[in-house]
Structure formats: structure tokens, C-alpha cells
Design a protein around this motif. Structure first.
Motif, short mmCIF file in Angstrom:
data_model
loop_
_atom_site.label_atom_id
_atom_site.label_comp_id
_atom_site.label_asym_id
_atom_site.label_seq_id
_atom_site.Cartn_x
_atom_site.Cartn_y
_atom_site.Cartn_z
N ARG A 207 0.81 -1.21 0.00
CA ARG A 207 0.00 0.00 0.00
C ARG A 207 0.85 1.28 0.00
O ARG A 207 0.54 2.21 -0.76
CB ARG A 207 -0.94 -0.01 1.21
CG ARG A 207 -1.93 1.14 1.25
CD ARG A 207 -2.86 1.11 0.06
NE ARG A 207 -3.82 2.20 0.08
CZ ARG A 207 -4.62 2.51 -0.93
NH1 ARG A 207 -4.57 1.79 -2.05
NH2 ARG A 207 -5.46 3.52 -0.83
N PRO A 208 1.92 1.38 0.80
CA PRO A 208 2.73 2.61 0.78
C PRO A 208 3.31 2.92 -0.59
O PRO A 208 3.36 4.08 -1.01
CB PRO A 208 3.83 2.33 1.81
CG PRO A 208 3.22 1.34 2.75
CD PRO A 208 2.37 0.47 1.88
N ILE A 209 3.74 1.87 -1.31
CA ILE A 209 4.30 2.06 -2.65
C ILE A 209 3.21 2.54 -3.61
O ILE A 209 3.43 3.43 -4.44
CB ILE A 209 4.95 0.76 -3.17
CG1 ILE A 209 6.15 0.39 -2.29
CG2 ILE A 209 5.38 0.92 -4.62
CD1 ILE A 209 6.82 -0.90 -2.69
N GLN A 210 2.01 1.98 -3.47
CA GLN A 210 0.89 2.41 -4.31
C GLN A 210 0.60 3.89 -4.12
O GLN A 210 0.36 4.62 -5.10
CB GLN A 210 -0.36 1.59 -3.98
CG GLN A 210 -0.28 0.13 -4.35
CD GLN A 210 -1.58 -0.60 -4.07
OE1 GLN A 210 -2.67 -0.03 -4.22
NE2 GLN A 210 -1.50 -1.85 -3.66
N ILE A 211 0.62 4.34 -2.86
CA ILE A 211 0.34 5.75 -2.57
C ILE A 211 1.38 6.66 -3.21
O ILE A 211 1.04 7.68 -3.81
CB ILE A 211 0.28 5.97 -1.04
CG1 ILE A 211 -0.94 5.24 -0.45
CG2 ILE A 211 0.21 7.46 -0.72
CD1 ILE A 211 -0.99 5.25 1.05
#
Length: 270
Positions: A207-211
Motif C-alpha cells: 500500500r505505501p508504494i501504491q500511494i
């Protein structure tokens, strides 16, 4: 309006002159061109080999098939290739022009400074990325993975242009940081290389990479998000429409940072 058109025509003529002169330097060393092109093709082959090896073990990833992944991979190469072809000289700003003071030459000429930077070099090595991209997009059309109509062709062209602007905008911001720290090339290399994530669906990342890929470094908008319009008929406003808005916002921001950087530039030659 006439004045704007005349100015635009003038810059087109100037760009052609600069491009012809650079072509002459390239033709003086044909070996360098083919070595560079070969290097890019090898790096692309490695990425594709990785995809095939993964799909030999796993038939689909997050419901994405190999053919869909190849389309996204190819799609990602086209805007990146255009950016590489036309604006590669921005790397030199972040790497050595500011710290050596050679950036002075742009300030002395009666032309737009950004225009001078990009027209000084045409990176023909980028033809490797463009060829790979066009091949896999064309392959997806031939095997039925993607169905094209005339409106979709227009949307594809718009998406490629918007994606190229996003790439250039991010690169321009990172290069402009050199006006304050003198050499931003390590930062440019680290952050710009995250563009490799754009070759695959962002659902496969944490999720952090997606953001990050959708906000700070919006590489998700250069291929994956618009590709969903062509692959699964996703809403055009949430895909290509959003990509165009991101491209406009980031370009205005990037050019603003560049203009601000020019006001603090000091010749640093020794």
C-alpha cells in the motif's frame, strides 16, 4: 494569435536546426549509437524474461494475465521513450551543468531556457524503448487483448502525450533541485528509477508504494491506470482524464520550480 503562431513556428524551425546539428555529431560515432541502442534492448529483454519466468509458475497475478501484463509493459515504454528521446538533456542539468557553471550559456541566449536545454540533445537510444513499446501494444491489438476503435486510438495518443509530460515534469523537478544543492543527479537516479514500477499493475505492490506511485511520483498514471481503460473498459474520466489532469498539474508545478531555480542560480564554474 498571429504573434503566438509566429513564435511557435520560430521555435519549430530552431528545434529542427538544433536537431540536425546534433544528428551530425551522432553520425560521427555510429558505434556509440548502436552500443547504446543495444544496451537498452538488452535491459528490456531482461525485464521481459522476468515476466515470462514469473508467469511460468503463476498463471495470473492479481487477476492480470501475461498478455495484459505485456500490454501494460509495452504501454509504459512509449511515453517513457518519448521523454527519453526529447528531454534527456535535463539529466545534464542535475548532474554537471549547474555545478560546473556551464548552464550560463542558456541565460545568455535570447530564447526560452527550457527550450534550449531540450533541443540541444536528441537521445536516439530511446528508439529501443519505443520499438519495444510499439511491438507489445501492437501484439495486444493483434491477439485481441485490446480492441481499438478510432476514438480509442485518439485516446491512446492523448494518453501517451500526457504520460510523457508526467515523466518530463518529474525529471524537471528533480533536475531543478540542482539550483539549490548544485548536484541532484543521485536524487534524480534514485527517484526517477521508480518509474520501473509503472511497468506492472500497482495492485501487486504494498500500500505505501501504491500511494507514492499515485501521488508524490505519479508514475502509475503513465501506463497502468490509463491501460485499464483499454484492457477492462475502466471509466475514461478516472483513467485517461485523471492522467491528463495529473500531467497538467505536475507540469505547472515542475515549470514553476524550474523558474524559481533560475532566480537562485549562481555560476559555479572553477
Amino acid at each position: 494569435m498571429v504573434t503566438i503562431m509566429n513564435k511557435f513556428a520560430r521555435y519549430i524551425r530552431l528545434y529542427r536546426i538544433f536537431a540536425v546539428q546534433y544528428m551530425k555529431t551522432v553520425l560521427q560515432s555510429k558505434v556509440d549509437f548502436f552500443v547504446g541502442l543495444g544496451g537498452f534492448l538488452i535491459s528490456q529483454a531482461a525485464g521481459l524474461a522476468f515476466l515470462y519466468l514469473v508467469f511460468e509458475q503463476i498463471p495470473s497475478i492479481q487477476d492480470w494475465t501475461l498478455e495484459q501484463m505485456l500490454f501494460i509493459y509495452g504501454f509504459a515504454q512509449i511515453p517513457r521513450g518519448l521523454d527519453h528521446l526529447l528531454t534527456d538533456n535535463l539529466w545534464m542539468v542535475g548532474w554537471q551543468m549547474v555545478i560546473k557553471g556551464t548552464f550560463d550559456k542558456y541565460i545568455l541566449r535570447p530564447m526560452n531556457i527550457f527550450f534550449q536545454i531540450i533541443c540541444e540533445k536528441v537521445q536516439f537510444d530511446a528508439t529501443g524503448e519505443l520499438l519495444i513499446g510499439l511491438f507489445f501494444v501492437g501484439r495486444a491489438v493483434v491477439n485481441g487483448t485490446v480492441h481499438l476503435t478510432l476514438p480509442r486510438v485518439v485516446f491512446f495518443i492523448i494518453s501517451v502525450i500526457a504520460g510523457s509530460i508526467i515523466y518530463t515534469s518529474i525529471k524537471l523537478v528533480l533536475a531543478s533541485i540542482a539550483f539549490w544543492i548544485k548536484n541532484s543527479s543521485p536524487l534524480m537516479t534514485t527517484l526517477y528509477d521508480t518509474a520501473d514500477f509503472a511497468k506492472y499493475p500497482i495492485e501487486i505492490y504494498a500500500r505505501p508504494i501504491q500511494i507514492v506511485l499515485m501521488t508524490v511520483l505519479p508514475f502509475a498514471f503513465v501506463a497502468y491506470i490509463p491501460s485499464t481503460f483499454f484492457l477492462i473498459n475502466a471509466n475514461i474520466w478516472k483513467t485517461i482524464g485523471a492522467e491528463c489532469i495529473i500531467a497538467l498539474v505536475f507540469w505547472l508545478f515542475a515549470y514553476g520550480v524550474f523558474k524559481k531555480g533560475l532566480t537562485v542560480y549562481e555560476s559555479a564554474g572553477s
